[in-house]
Design a protein around this motif. Structure first.
Motif, mmCIF file in Angstrom:
data_model
loop_
_atom_site.group_PDB
_atom_site.id
_atom_site.type_symbol
_atom_site.label_atom_id
_atom_site.label_comp_id
_atom_site.label_asym_id
_atom_site.label_seq_id
_atom_site.Cartn_x
_atom_site.Cartn_y
_atom_site.Cartn_z
ATOM 1 N N ARG A 1 -11.908 -0.877 3.486
ATOM 2 C CA ARG A 1 -11.844 -0.931 4.667
ATOM 3 C C ARG A 1 -11.167 0.525 5.506
ATOM 4 O O ARG A 1 -11.388 0.877 6.285
ATOM 5 C CB ARG A 1 -10.924 -2.180 5.274
ATOM 6 C CG ARG A 1 -11.717 -3.418 5.116
ATOM 7 C CD ARG A 1 -12.726 -3.231 6.401
ATOM 8 N NE ARG A 1 -13.292 -4.495 6.588
ATOM 9 C CZ ARG A 1 -12.845 -5.536 7.412
ATOM 10 N NH1 ARG A 1 -11.499 -5.381 7.897
ATOM 11 N NH2 ARG A 1 -13.445 -6.679 7.510
ATOM 12 N N LYS A 2 -10.264 0.842 4.491
ATOM 13 C CA LYS A 2 -9.639 2.178 4.942
ATOM 14 C C LYS A 2 -10.550 3.438 4.783
ATOM 15 O O LYS A 2 -10.244 4.539 5.711
ATOM 16 C CB LYS A 2 -8.188 2.455 4.037
ATOM 17 C CG LYS A 2 -7.309 1.383 4.253
ATOM 18 C CD LYS A 2 -6.437 1.879 5.603
ATOM 19 C CE LYS A 2 -5.229 1.213 5.493
ATOM 20 N NZ LYS A 2 -4.391 1.397 6.789
ATOM 21 N N PRO B 1 0.899 -1.404 0.129
ATOM 22 C CA PRO B 1 -0.032 0.090 -0.027
ATOM 23 C C PRO B 1 0.865 1.276 0.091
ATOM 24 O O PRO B 1 0.388 2.335 -0.740
ATOM 25 C CB PRO B 1 -0.739 -0.048 1.252
ATOM 26 C CG PRO B 1 -0.901 -1.411 1.436
ATOM 27 C CD PRO B 1 0.520 -2.144 1.137
ATOM 28 N N ASP C 1 -9.456 -6.736 -6.798
ATOM 29 C CA ASP C 1 -10.176 -7.005 -6.128
ATOM 30 C C ASP C 1 -9.817 -6.825 -4.589
ATOM 31 O O ASP C 1 -10.449 -6.194 -3.662
ATOM 32 C CB ASP C 1 -10.683 -8.405 -6.036
ATOM 33 C CG ASP C 1 -11.961 -8.287 -7.288
ATOM 34 O OD1 ASP C 1 -12.259 -7.331 -7.580
ATOM 35 O OD2 ASP C 1 -12.362 -9.776 -7.730
ATOM 36 N N THR C 2 -8.698 -7.347 -4.291
ATOM 37 C CA THR C 2 -8.069 -7.094 -2.909
ATOM 38 C C THR C 2 -7.730 -5.808 -2.607
ATOM 39 O O THR C 2 -7.775 -5.330 -1.543
ATOM 40 C CB THR C 2 -6.763 -8.006 -2.846
ATOM 41 O OG1 THR C 2 -6.867 -9.605 -3.456
ATOM 42 C CG2 THR C 2 -6.169 -8.266 -1.610
ATOM 43 N N PHE D 1 -10.893 -4.059 -1.852
ATOM 44 C CA PHE D 1 -11.447 -4.348 -0.174
ATOM 45 C C PHE D 1 -10.633 -3.718 0.729
ATOM 46 O O PHE D 1 -11.472 -3.173 1.482
ATOM 47 C CB PHE D 1 -11.050 -5.911 -0.505
ATOM 48 C CG PHE D 1 -11.510 -6.442 1.122
ATOM 49 C CD1 PHE D 1 -12.919 -6.735 1.367
ATOM 50 C CD2 PHE D 1 -10.830 -6.283 2.249
ATOM 51 C CE1 PHE D 1 -13.263 -7.393 2.477
ATOM 52 C CE2 PHE D 1 -11.281 -6.785 3.662
ATOM 53 C CZ PHE D 1 -12.435 -7.248 3.421
ATOM 54 N N TYR D 2 -9.305 -3.624 0.599
ATOM 55 C CA TYR D 2 -8.445 -2.746 1.336
ATOM 56 C C TYR D 2 -8.829 -1.263 1.413
ATOM 57 O O TYR D 2 -9.034 -0.889 2.336
ATOM 58 C CB TYR D 2 -7.107 -2.938 0.885
ATOM 59 C CG TYR D 2 -6.002 -2.372 1.727
ATOM 60 C CD1 TYR D 2 -5.686 -2.926 2.994
ATOM 61 C CD2 TYR D 2 -5.409 -1.004 1.207
ATOM 62 C CE1 TYR D 2 -4.821 -2.132 3.773
ATOM 63 C CE2 TYR D 2 -4.505 -0.491 2.135
ATOM 64 C CZ TYR D 2 -4.093 -1.034 3.289
ATOM 65 O OH TYR D 2 -3.303 -0.468 4.091
#
Ligand SMILES: Nc1ncnc2c1ncn2[C@@H]1O[C@H](COP(=O)(O)OP(=O)(O)OP(=O)(O)O)[C@@H](O)[C@H]1O
Ligand SMILES: [Mg+2]
Ligand SMILES: [Zn+2]
Lengths: 201, 367
Positions: free
Chosen positions: A159-160, A120, A151-152, A155-156
């Protein structure tokens, strides 16, 4: 490959480092340039040098730009409450070509992939969160490739962004599995941006 | 379904060969090293887009050559279909059906099923759980392309998660949200893959039992048992709880990549105590069950490839297999043997059409 000139060998070596270009094609291109008038080659090398030394990235959305703030970010006609998150400049171009989207962008610079050591911190994620924190943003559209890594990353990001009172949507998937945004035709892409859906994980 | 014609160019020890097959029985005779198994592998390659013996595709190119090409005509539901598999060294393979290249090679899997019975197969019970997972994954992938795609995603995610664990261990910092991004996707895939494994094993096991009983000389009770931590109710909790262990070991310690299928005879593990004969019966029953599962799930009769079975099996088990051939239990069959007189002895009573090929140093001649 045996070369009759070290100069040719050097040029072929450099050109063949470009993606999708093998030694044979590189040799063809190099010989082609030699056949043309000298100023053609010089214009090409000037353009490349210029590109390399003068290229800038928009300080807001990180898209490639000639100015501190890119044309899209500085345009009064754009909806400044909506941000569309994409991987790179090609995605911005693809979406702009649809003429269906009037908000702003945020160019991540890739997707998270620990195998390739892309974490990230290597992407512009912090800057995105900063924008959401400091500006009046109502919606973030995630327009990442429908690959596993895309996709990951989506998703990350969700959440952030959970702590902010914004709507998070994703473009509707008319896009084929494993396909890249860039290759999707304009009509499908335009439709999927209009028909975006609430992000669900 | 059967293969009508096969043309090979620069495939292993064949420079060029043209073969026309019987829809029933085809026998390849020839000395050791002549190229019998290579022909079976060519058929395997056309079915599964890869060799049965090694994963490096360029090994299939004849020595000192730069490419190979396999071209075959198959007949399926009375339609002729051509399959072509080309590989140039250093390039990606091209696989065509009726002259159209596949966009995704995985789309081909399961369309032209084959079952191969070969000597090296004992790995499946001699080696660790990985061999058994590979064995069953290959079977289930052929009857369910969705299963194959899930497996590919799972393995990719697992690689990413393990790389991440490694980086966390190196840097001493763990980004829980990032780790969770992988967990959230791995957990449903675990449940779904384990569910499918259970489902297909439930279909597979009865076929296996039936064949084992028919082939074994003695009355004994074999068993196949799926073992997975994923099917437990506490799997998700356990998976998350294992985080610290995962971080220390720098790999994911729970999941379907650790599954096993336990092979037993009379409650005793096969690899420790079973006799040679029992292991052979077990192996054939595994393969024939694969054959039956393919036939029922794919609604097409697979091609059966039997490599050196006469060497490996005793007369009793060979008799059983020949009897099944005689009864028409199989469709197209390919058999190899280095000793012609032995094959003749077994097949002379057979009332079925067959073609016999003699192979010598990469040259084929029909008898
Ligand atoms: N890429 C290749 N190029 C040339 N020859 C090869 C290649 N790959 C394998 N071979 C040759 O093929 C021969 C083996 O063929 P194959 O395994 O089909 O024999 P076989 O007839 O089944 O013998 P056996 O009775 O021992 O099982 C070997 O001599 C090997 O060297
Ligand atoms: Mg052999
Ligand atoms: Zn900008």
């Amino acid at each position: 490959m045996q070369f009759s000139s070290r100069l040719i060998e050097e040029a072929v070596g450099e050109v063949s480092k470009l993606p999708g270009i093998g030694k044979k094609t590189a040799l063809r291109l190099v010989l082609h340039l030699l056949k043309e008038s000298p100023d053609k080659t010089l214009r090409l090398s000037d353009a490349l040098t210029n590109l390399r030394t003068n290229i800038r990235y928009c300080s807001c959305c990180h898209n490639i730009s000639d100015t501190e703030l890119c044309d899209i970010c500085s345009s009064p006609r754009r909806d400044k409450q909506v941000i569309c998150v994409v991987e790179d400049t090609r995605d911005v171009m693809a979406i702009e070509n649809t003429h269906q989207y009037h908000g702003l962008y945020h160019v991540l610079g890739g997707v998270i992939s620990p195998i390739e050591r892309i974490s990230p911190a290597d992407l512009t994620i912090d800057s995105l969160l900063e924008r959401i924190r400091n500006e009046q943003i109502s919606e973030v559209i995630l327009a990442l490739s429908p690959t596993m890594e895309g996709d990951t990353t989506a998703f990350y990001l969700t959440r952030k962004m959970k702590e902010f009172p914004i709507k998070i949507t994703t473009i509707a998937r008319g896009i084929p599995m494993g396909g890249e945004l860039e290759y999707t035709d304009e009509l499908t892409l335009g439709r999927s941006i209009q028909a975006r859906i609430q992000y669900e994980s | 379904m059967y293969i009508e014609k096969l043309n090979l160019i620069n495939f292993k020890n064949y420079e060029e060969a043209d073969l026309q097959f019987s829809p029933n029985i085809n026998i390849f005779l020839g000395d050791n090293g002549a190229g019998k198994t290579n022909l079976l592998d060519a058929i395997h390659c056309l079915s599964l887009t890869k060799s049965a013996f090694h994963s490096n595709e360029s090994y299939n190119i004849k020595k000192h050559e730069r490419f190979f090409s396999l071209l075959a005509t198959f007949r399926k539901e009375n339609k002729a279909l051509t399959l072509q598999y080309d590989l140039q060294s250093g390039q990606k393979k091209v696989f065509r059906c009726n002259n159209v290249p596949y966009e995704r090679i995985t789309d081909h899997i399961g369309k032209f099923p084959v079952v191969l019975i070969a000597p090296y197969d004992t790995d499946v019970f001699r080696e660790g759980s990985e061999e058994r997972r590979k064995f069953f994954d290959a079977i289930f992938s052929q009857i369910d392309s969705h299963y194959l795609l899930q497996l590919i995603s799972y393995n990719q995610l697992l690689k990413q998660r393990n790389a991440l664990l490694k980086q966390f261990a190196e840097s001493g910092r763990c980004d829980d949200i990032l780790l969770e991004s992988y967990n959230e996707r791995l957990l449903p895939l675990n449940a779904s893959i384990a569910g499918l494994r259970q489902k297909y094993l439930d279909q597979y096991i009865p076929y296996f039992m039936e064949h084992y009983q028919a082939i074994a000389e003695k009355r004994e009770a074999p068993s196949l048992q799926y073992q997975s931590t994923v099917l437990s109710n506490h799997f998700e909790d356990q998976f998350r709880k294992n985080k610290s262990k995962d971080l220390v070991l720098q790999r994911t310690t729970l999941g379907v990549h650790r599954d096993d299928v336990e092979f037993k005879i009379d409650e005793v593990a096969l690899k420790t105590f079973a006799s040679q004969g029992q292991q052979k019966s077990f192996l054939i029953a595994l393969k024939l069950a694969q054959f039956d599962l393919f036939r029922s799930a794919l609604q097409t009769t697979p091609i059966l490839l039997m490599d050196d079975i006469f060497d490996k099996l005793d007369d009793f088990r060979i008799g059983k297999l020949i009897q099944m051939v005689q009864e028409g239990r199989f469709g197209q069959v390919f058999i190899t043997d280095a000793r012609p007189e032995r094959t003749e002895y077994f097949f002379q009573q057979l009332q079925r059409e067959m073609r016999i090929f003699t192979i010598e140093n990469g040259n084929v001649q029909e008898k």
